[in-house]
Design an enzyme around this catalytic site. Structure first.
Site, PDB file in Angstrom:
ATOM      1  N   SER A   1       1.244  -1.258  -0.031  1.00  0.00           N
ATOM      2  CA  SER A   1       0.014   0.182   0.550  1.00  0.00           C
ATOM      3  C   SER A   1       1.069   1.388  -0.321  1.00  0.00           C
ATOM      4  O   SER A   1       1.230   1.582  -0.903  1.00  0.00           O
ATOM      5  CB  SER A   1      -1.027  -0.242   0.792  1.00  0.00           C
ATOM      6  OG  SER A   1      -0.430   0.451   2.296  1.00  0.00           O
TER       7      SER A   1
ATOM      8  N   LYS B   1      -0.715  -4.107  -3.637  1.00  0.00           N
ATOM      9  CA  LYS B   1      -2.156  -3.509  -2.932  1.00  0.00           C
ATOM     10  C   LYS B   1      -2.757  -1.589  -3.238  1.00  0.00           C
ATOM     11  O   LYS B   1      -1.795  -1.829  -3.560  1.00  0.00           O
ATOM     12  CB  LYS B   1      -2.193  -3.724  -1.553  1.00  0.00           C
ATOM     13  CG  LYS B   1      -4.013  -3.068  -0.885  1.00  0.00           C
ATOM     14  CD  LYS B   1      -3.688  -2.643   0.730  1.00  0.00           C
ATOM     15  CE  LYS B   1      -5.037  -2.256   0.636  1.00  0.00           C
ATOM     16  NZ  LYS B   1      -5.254  -0.473   0.675  1.00  0.00           N
TER      17      LYS B   1
ATOM     18  N   ASP C   1       9.039   5.925 -10.531  1.00  0.00           N
ATOM     19  CA  ASP C   1       8.851   6.199 -12.064  1.00  0.00           C
ATOM     20  C   ASP C   1       8.828   7.516 -12.098  1.00  0.00           C
ATOM     21  O   ASP C   1       9.254   7.911 -13.753  1.00  0.00           O
ATOM     22  CB  ASP C   1       6.933   6.251 -12.314  1.00  0.00           C
ATOM     23  CG  ASP C   1       6.473   4.754 -11.847  1.00  0.00           C
ATOM     24  OD1 ASP C   1       6.833   4.126 -11.811  1.00  0.00           O
ATOM     25  OD2 ASP C   1       5.543   5.113 -12.277  1.00  0.00           O
TER      26      ASP C   1
END
Length: 444
Positions: free
Chosen positions: A315, A340, A326
């Site tokens: 999470s 998740k 990224d």
């Protein structure tokens, strides 16, 4: 008073990890109002919240109105019957994160997420040989530490009540209490014998961050372990970064192994400590409404960074890892994360119980949906179970994942410190100065 937590206007949003962790109470029930404390109205209260907020408007292809008619046609003579009916209703959604909590479970969840505890600041265990309650560790800056309690002390009695055959849960219940109230413990220490201490209960901030300087191959590395995204995690991590920078570290290893997640806002705040610009996370609710959280030029450091993850990193850990990966801010080392990508809202119900409801999906900056797949590290490294399950072995020679992360970080440090290309005036050609190759990284 329960608190709101928001993401750019979204209220009481949290992330729940791979186990029972991390939440925050909503400040109020939705507009249909707080109902009277009776079993049947409690059942309908839960139905109404799911009806208004659940992320899947098809309710897992279940006729949700028919479910309500069926539930309200039944007679409930006890709260336990209502609880059983609620659990049965939520099971039809086939969503492990939309779940009911008893008042006791909700209280435990609130304590864990707040990062605070009322008591004296000790962790208890049961000694395998003596079967007695034993102090695993006293917390820093706690009444227990100030009173001289040490790891290994045996807890014999609490306010005159013998702990023989007492569970850890019962002992914890007896130790907790109002701030400023006294408590007497009877303890045993081999080189001291039996002794008594009177302590005063306090509100204790639980540590979520551990940090230290590691000398690895002539390079000073700032190692930070983050155990959970509590309400105090961001402040603690901010202090750790600043302290390590003052120690003249040349790069950072951020260890998120075993971190089950926590508060959404904590994950965003911590990402902003490493990123000056770029998207951090995008959330989408059931109506398709999308909101974004971005970096805001508040990064504390631009030193090279490696993030360590494993299959239990979930999470908020995945939001932070995805944002750093990224945006090209960190090299991620380890195994694929838990997977998740769902956001929950936590409600306190009219009888003090609680409800967790999935209200949105989230996506990494590159638009990746990591639900059930997790984040794939840049460098894949696995650990034997004996090492992975024993944090005491982490950062040692047996910890191949940490060693691989250090190798990657050293290369990144060398690259960041290498001279830049220069123009050669005599020939008019450009000559790039030779850069150190760094340390080869083993890929397991």
């Amino acid at each position: 008073m329960p608190r709101f937590i928001g993401l750019m206007g979204l209220r009481h949003w949290v992330l729940l990890g791979s186990s029972v962790v991390a939440a925050v109470l909503a400040a109020a029930l939705p507009s249909y109002g707080r109902m009277q404390d009776s079993p049947k109205t409690l059942v309908d209260e839960v139905w109404q919240i799911v009806q208004q907020e659940y992320v899947d408007e098809s309710f897992n292809q279940v006729d949700w109105l028919a479910v309500r008619r069926q539930l309200l046609a039944q007679r409930y003579t006890s709260r336990e019957q209502a609880y059983a009916a609620i659990r049965g209703m939520l099971q039809q959604l086939n969503d492990p994160y939309t779940r009911f909590m008893t008042p006791e479970e909700l209280t435990a969840l609130r304590t864990q997420t707040s990062g605070e505890v009322l008591g004296i600041g000790i962790r208890l265990t049961v000694d395998e040989k003596t079967k007695q309650l034993t102090i695993l560790e006293p917390l820093e800056n706690s009444p227990a530490t100030q009173a001289g309690i040490k790891a290994g002390d045996r807890l014999l009695a609490i306010d005159g009540h013998s702990t023989r055959r007492m569970s850890i849960e019962e002992a914890s219940r007896r130790i907790r209490g109002r701030v400023g109230t006294p408590i007497e413990l009877q303890l045993f220490r081999p080189n001291r014998g039996t002794f008594r201490l009177t302590l005063t209960r306090a509100l204790i901030e639980l540590p979520a961050v551990r940090s230290l300087v590691k000398e690895e191959g002539g390079v000073r590395i700032g190692y930070i372990y983050l155990s959970e995204f509590t309400a105090h995690a961001a402040d603690q991590l901010r202090a750790a970064i600043r302290n390590l920078e003052a120690e003249k570290v040349e790069g950072f290893v951020l260890d998120l192994r075993g971190n089950p997640g926590g508060l959404l806002q904590a994950g965003i705040d911590i990402a902003r400590m490493w990123l000056n610009q770029g998207l951090i996370v995008r959330t989408v609710d059931r109506s398709g409404h999308s909101e974004q959280a971005r970096a805001n030029q508040s990064a504390l450091t631009n030193l090279p960074l490696v993030v360590l993850v494993d299959h239990r990193s979930a999470s908020s850990s995945e939001i932070l890892t995805g944002a750093l990966q990224d945006n090209g801010r960190a090299i991620v080392v380890g195994t694929p994360t838990y997977g998740k990508a769902l956001v929950q809202s936590i409600h306190q119900l009219s009888d003090g119980s609680g409800l967790s409801v999935t209200v949105a999906h989230y996506y990494t900056p590159n638009g990746t949906d990591i639900n059930r797949t997790g984040i794939t590290p840049n460098v894949m490294v696995t650990l034997p179970q004996a090492v992975s399950a024993n944090p005491r072995l982490w950062t040692t020679a047996a910890d191949r994942l940490y060693q691989a992360g250090v190798a990657q970080l050293r290369q990144a440090i060398y690259r960041s410190q290498a001279p830049k290309p220069v123009n050669t005036a005599q020939t008019g050609e450009q000559e790039q100065l030779r850069q150190p190759l760094g340390v080869p990284c083993p890929v397991q």
